[in-house]
Design a protein around this motif. Sequence first.
Motif, PDB file in Angstrom:
ATOM      1  N   SER A 171     -50.187  40.947 -19.806  1.00  0.00           N
ATOM      2  CA  SER A 171     -49.649  39.752 -19.756  1.00  0.00           C
ATOM      3  C   SER A 171     -49.072  39.261 -17.977  1.00  0.00           C
ATOM      4  O   SER A 171     -48.343  38.019 -17.558  1.00  0.00           O
TER       5      SER A 171
ATOM      6  N   GLY B 206     -50.610  36.624 -15.290  1.00  0.00           N
ATOM      7  CA  GLY B 206     -49.831  35.901 -15.245  1.00  0.00           C
ATOM      8  C   GLY B 206     -48.962  35.016 -14.409  1.00  0.00           C
ATOM      9  O   GLY B 206     -48.788  34.679 -14.198  1.00  0.00           O
TER      10      GLY B 206
ATOM     11  N   CYS C 148     -57.605  37.145 -15.364  1.00  0.00           N
ATOM     12  CA  CYS C 148     -56.967  38.343 -15.770  1.00  0.00           C
ATOM     13  C   CYS C 148     -57.976  38.834 -16.539  1.00  0.00           C
ATOM     14  O   CYS C 148     -58.225  39.875 -17.176  1.00  0.00           O
TER      15      CYS C 148
ATOM     16  N   ALA D 227     -53.736  27.969 -13.773  1.00  0.00           N
ATOM     17  CA  ALA D 227     -53.587  29.186 -13.277  1.00  0.00           C
ATOM     18  C   ALA D 227     -51.703  29.112 -13.331  1.00  0.00           C
ATOM     19  O   ALA D 227     -51.729  28.196 -12.903  1.00  0.00           O
ATOM     20  N   PRO D 228     -50.943  29.770 -13.521  1.00  0.00           N
ATOM     21  CA  PRO D 228     -49.748  29.812 -13.677  1.00  0.00           C
ATOM     22  C   PRO D 228     -48.998  29.095 -11.913  1.00  0.00           C
ATOM     23  O   PRO D 228     -48.113  28.421 -11.829  1.00  0.00           O
TER      24      PRO D 228
ATOM     25  N   ALA E 108     -52.233  38.104 -21.663  1.00  0.00           N
ATOM     26  CA  ALA E 108     -52.709  37.448 -20.364  1.00  0.00           C
ATOM     27  C   ALA E 108     -53.312  36.059 -21.462  1.00  0.00           C
ATOM     28  O   ALA E 108     -52.483  34.889 -20.543  1.00  0.00           O
TER      29      ALA E 108
ATOM     30  N   TYR F 120     -49.349  34.699 -21.774  1.00  0.00           N
ATOM     31  CA  TYR F 120     -48.765  34.102 -21.267  1.00  0.00           C
ATOM     32  C   TYR F 120     -49.317  32.543 -20.393  1.00  0.00           C
ATOM     33  O   TYR F 120     -48.343  32.149 -20.130  1.00  0.00           O
ATOM     34  N   SER F 121     -50.440  32.751 -20.867  1.00  0.00           N
ATOM     35  CA  SER F 121     -51.172  31.046 -19.918  1.00  0.00           C
ATOM     36  C   SER F 121     -50.382  29.811 -20.912  1.00  0.00           C
ATOM     37  O   SER F 121     -49.764  28.818 -20.570  1.00  0.00           O
TER      38      SER F 121
END
Length: 490
Positions: A72, A75, A84, A213-214, A280, A283-284
């Motif tokens: 994670s 992210g 990732c 993407a964040p 990963a 976290y998205s």
Amino acid sequence: MNLPTEPPSKVQSDLSPTKSTQSWFPRRLSIEEGGIERVTNEERQQNTTKFWNATTFWFSANMAVATLNVGSLGGSLGLGFWDCFIVILIVNLASDLLPAWTATFGLTGLRMTTFSRYSFGYWGNMLVVVFSMIATTGWNAINSISGASVLNALSNGKFPTWAGVIVICTFVWAICALGITWIHRLDAFIWIPPLIVWCVAAGTGASSFTSEAPRALEGSDKAAAVLTYMASIFSFSVSWVNCAADYNVRMPHDTPRWKIFSATYVGIFFPTVLVQSLGAAMYSGTVTSPEWKEAYSSSSIGGLLAMALQPAGGFGKFLMVLAALSAIPNNIPNNYSFALHAQNLGSWAIRVPRVILVTFGFVAAIIVGCCAAKYFEDTLQTLLSVIGYWTVIHITVVLEEHFIFRRRWKAYDFDAWNSPALLSFGWAAIGAFAFGFLGAALGMKVAWYSGPIASLIGTKGANIGHELTFAFSGLVFPIFRWIEKRYGSQ
């Protein structure tokens, strides 16, 4: 693999507990009594380890919530899922080769920190010992916090993280006190429950996952994020280098090295890629849902797992308990090997019962874990980096000693493992260590410090400490070692 089969040296035989001196009770229950003494061929005929244990052991160690946590981190650096995933896949393909190779050293009958005396020298190896003890304590704490965060999220914050750390560390201590035979017996199957958890979580949480993407990263800023994430993934894999051999010392000495290498590589690569990729993806969810973002802020990876399993209802809560308990096999290599590292501090340390040193490592992990829980994300990234730097020096020196100066297994006198007079002092390795950390200082990027070279990449800097550590230590060790051999005795 051609390894010497001569009887052990007098030093070893004086320290090794024989069948006649062992008490009936520990032998009856397969409780390990020895320490770092070289395991002889005769001793390997009892409680023999099968080569496939090298796979199940690492399946259990890596099918863990801490692996999810490391995944994670990409992210949090602003990378999208596919960025990732590519990093996870490529880095693991290469870096998992290193612990798989060092795992084969166990066929010598020596643990990894003891084997390092042949490249670091008897006294220079004290650096390996001290940093290995620090690393295993740090990982013990971090892995426990990862599991405890799941229990914290499950209880809606009523079960404090520090209490979860104590619970997990206590279970780990009990298993490690029993020793290697029980560890392999349990690890043969305890990777299955967490695998079920991750499969269910992937299914129930998929609707909230996204490839977006964040943060919008471009150019050097994205390169910096990728490099820093690569450093974290790399550090996670190579951290096993310092103990991988410890769990193969009871394999028959004529076991093909390729079998150990392959079994270890499979055991590390597949669960690591699977669980890090899921981390990963989880976290998205913070990108698509404010609830997921809030859950991550309050309970870290445990909060994300709770959100992913929420559609499963009560069954999902049961799975969260299993996920938290995955920190136990994840921590076994740390607590067990801590005692073996400590016994390399000198002949006096060999005589300290292994269970006492296991207990010391258990107490240290609880203290560090309870303190580090408050600043978990920064602590995790910093620990991953620092452990990775010194591990790069360790594996670089061992590699160069083996392939440049030894070249074949017969060049090692494995009966000299505890004889300072028959081993080098270690000046070459000490010099390589100093230059390696100089490279790390120039290229490291952690929460509290950014090296001068690292700061040149992107607006916030990038972690290139591993590359510079390898370059600096790798270049100077052959020179220093040649001088040491030319003017020294070993």
